[in-house]
Design an enzyme around this catalytic site. Structure first.
Site, PDB file in Angstrom:
ATOM      1  CD  GLN A 164      -7.049  36.412 -42.623  1.00  0.00           C
ATOM      2  OE1 GLN A 164      -6.896  35.619 -41.703  1.00  0.00           O
ATOM      3  NE2 GLN A 164      -7.209  36.000 -43.888  1.00  0.00           N
ATOM      4  CB  ALA A 176      -0.528  31.739 -37.839  1.00  0.00           C
ATOM      5  CG  HIS A 177      -4.953  32.843 -40.095  1.00  0.00           C
ATOM      6  ND1 HIS A 177      -5.395  33.368 -41.296  1.00  0.00           N
ATOM      7  CD2 HIS A 177      -4.108  31.841 -40.410  1.00  0.00           C
ATOM      8  CE1 HIS A 177      -4.832  32.692 -42.265  1.00  0.00           C
ATOM      9  NE2 HIS A 177      -4.057  31.773 -41.772  1.00  0.00           N
ATOM     10  CG  ASN A 178      -8.677  30.658 -37.809  1.00  0.00           C
ATOM     11  OD1 ASN A 178      -8.315  31.330 -38.769  1.00  0.00           O
ATOM     12  ND2 ASN A 178      -9.875  30.759 -37.302  1.00  0.00           N
TER      13      ASN A 178
END
Lengths: 334, 334, 334
Positions: A193, A234-236
């Site tokens: 990540q 969460a990511h992004n």
């Protein structure tokens, strides 16, 4: 100086056929949309065909089938997503080396650092900010002015936090997003990540929240956002200005939430959808698709009843399609 | 000595019209019900009209419309809730000063404090209590006897914890409740959370739980309550004696849960409701209204099915009102 | 040397009638299935009758009614589950003494221990493992090689963690399972959680997760499992190899999840069920029974709608049983 790899080194590691200049230097890994000169990208989801056609990445990882349609330099592999997962770690270890060589953290004169706080290389704590006891701050973290971090918060490397922010105890900012690619034997290859978390000004984050770093690119919490406890970003994900979310709201990867939204408790939003500005969502709704019109939305749990009545009705839910079909067969309903 | 402000100072800060003695001293902020001599309160929710009529607050913040019905001293503003949010911070900073000037914590002789623990001014740890490593305890915290706090727990200022209590790792006690008022520009003014958390005897709290402090007045966990992991107790909630809750239960602000209740996993209760004694609630129920009769209650998720069947039935749910109406049109059903 | 108690001492503490050798030495407490020579077990749930008949426990705690069917040595009490809860603490305090007398932790040469880390007696950190700042590790914990524990994680006594494991910040491994027995006065007797957590190799655990230790026997996370943030794994759960779970998944006590399963976000599984290998479960499903056939399963929330339409349909849900019955009365539907 930034580390780089030759196209040939990457091809060899991935067991890939290479099309293009073998001596080209690759400095980074990025999305098709954001990659530029010297950067590598990958194509595995047909939904992103347009992005592939327009990418400025120096090299793209893709499959044999997709390579015939693509004119640019590329690595041709059987499973592009798995290849991306494997190579992602090369660009992570580069970052690790950089952080290990940094200088001491910089604490502005009026900042207050409590007992037991650990701060990594190159990090900055701004004027009048207060860091609570036993907080862990990684390397290259930027914390603005008048920001308050409560005890036992964990902030990973490279996170950026604005001014007048409050983060309550035991929250985690910048942990790895949940990304992996399946290997042929059924086990999972972790995707490094590589992005960061960027938190604007005047944000408040509750206790026991988690905000994951981007896979490629950032997770963004814009100015004035207020998050209650136990929230998962969460990511992004991008959260628009002044949006508020009650406890247990969870936003899955890459979803974009607009400005001035108000989410009740335990609202979950699936990945890769967009919710426009000024949307209200009632408690415990599961948002399964994009919302493009302001207003109030709901799904979810059925009304509260005594358990016996509820069980009877819940069983009928399993017959609902049959009930509807049966009803449709009845003639002469005016 | 406690700090106070004159009515005139407050009126000026709020841009309020003032009715009553400009030189009156205001020492605190409280609810309409609990405010007394020298305290300020506010009125913004018509549901509390009776409380307004009976309040003993020296001054009340209210709107022009409501001021005509009210005979007492008051500050008249456009948005009373926002005005309350703004002035709340004055009474918070007073507390901050007091805590900063306190004496060293008092650790009873047989208490055991592990490595990395940080304890604030004026706090007490009782006999035979054990504080795990890297726990953070704020100022003016009272911890009873034979109580065990596991590693990395965070306890904010002024929290009171009884005897024989167990708090598992990474839980947070006394974090700010989720309260704010909207400004005209769409951004949010934080409401200072001036209350405390009061935990009785023989309580067990799981890992990664959050128990927020009261906005005004207390959040109360009574004797013998047992909470599993990931529980959220919002500001001003009261949990009755010997009530148990499985993981992920969340109780929203100001709700009151009775004694001897048993909640399955992931039960959520909305704000401002009352659940009477001896209520059982099945897993994943959303309690949307008060419950005044002991018994078992449910709502929520439909039965487990294969995904294809479930999708067909779930779509029919969106037609349920139409189905019912159609059925009602059919004549001669005996 | 391990501590033991005579059968007579135990009978006296429990106020139990005793059948068998009063001088027999009891060294441990275990399930009917796993108990052996010198161990005590209990029988309170009729579902385990077969296990009672086959047990090798030296003594079993049971009720008068059940004692007539049982030929072995036993303690006869009114409430066997409560008696088990009470005696469980004797075998816990034994462990506590053992841990307090251990030697210093062993840190392998290439392990990296950050600032503020606390590690208990007899624990081991393997080669090339990295422990983040302010992590708390109990006594007798085994951590393998190349494992990375991020800041503010809490690991309780006796936990075993394999190689190449990643545990993100503020997660808790080995906290007590949620077990208690009701006393006659309505209050709850805690059941000492005597088991451990066993985490295999190549496991990744997200931030703010909780994995409880077994009550008797272990909680097991097998090789290659990947867990997102805010996950709850209750006591005695087993998660099979390479299974992945998105955020907020919760598995209740003693459930067994197979290999290669993929759970969407917020899937909850009730206690004491089995999910076979290769099961997919969609987001927010509540698994209320065992699943014995691979495939995709769902339950839960109804589709997203505008709030007004949703309310109309949700009310109809409460009439669903009546609707179905009414429809069944209509004759001549072909």
């Amino acid at each position: 100086m930034q580390e780089s790899y030759t196209a040939e080194e990457i091809a060899e590691f991935l067991g890939a056929d290479i099309r293009g200049d073998k001596d080209a230097q690759i400095y980074g890994l990025n999305t098709l949309n954001n990659a530029g000169e010297g950067e590598l990208s990958f194509f595995s989801n047909p939904l992103y065909k347009k992005e592939l056609d327009g990418t400025k990445a120096s090299f793209v990882i893709l499959s044999v089938e997709d390579s015939s349609d693509y004119a640019g330099s590329c690595f041709i592999v059987e499973n592009p997503y798995l290849a991306y997962a494997k190579i992602s770690h090369w660009f992570c270890s580069d970052k690790t080396k950089r952080l290990a060589n940094g200088g001491p953290p910089k604490i502005e004169e009026n900042a207050f650092i409590s007992s037991g706080v650990v701060i990594g290389n190159d990090s900055i704590v701004g004027d009048f900010s207060k860091i609570g006891s036993n907080v862990s701050i990684g390397s290259n973290v930027k914390i603005g002015k008048h920001t308050r971090i409560f005890p036992n918060v964990s902030i990973y490397d490279d996170v950026v936090i604005g001014d007048n922010v409050i983060i309550h105890s035991n929250s985690v900012i910048g942990s790895d997003g949940f990304g992996m690619a399946r290997r042929e034997d059924g086990s999972w290859e972790k995707i490094a990540q590589l992005g960061i978390v960027n938190i604007g000004n005047d944000v408040e984050i509750g206790a026991c929240c988690t905000i994951d770093r981007g896979a490629l690119g950032n997770t963004t919490i814009n100015n004035g956002v207020k998050l209650d406890n136990h929230i998962q970003i969460a990511h992004n994900v991008v959260i628009g200005e002044n949006t508020v979310m009650a406890a247990y709201c969870g936003i899955a990867g890459s979803s974009v939430i607009g400005k001035n939204c108000v989410f009740g408790g335990d609202v979950c939003v699936v990945g890769h959808v967009e919710v426009c500005d000024s949307v209200m969502i009632t408690a415990r709704t599961l948002v399964t698709k994009s919302i493009s019109k302001p207003g109030s939305y709901s799904s979810g749990t059925t009304p509260l009843m005594d358990t016996k009545s509820w069980r009877k009705n819940a069983v009928r839910f399993t017959q609902l399609d049959t009930i509807a079909k049966k009803l449709n067969k009845i003639k002469n309903i005016d």
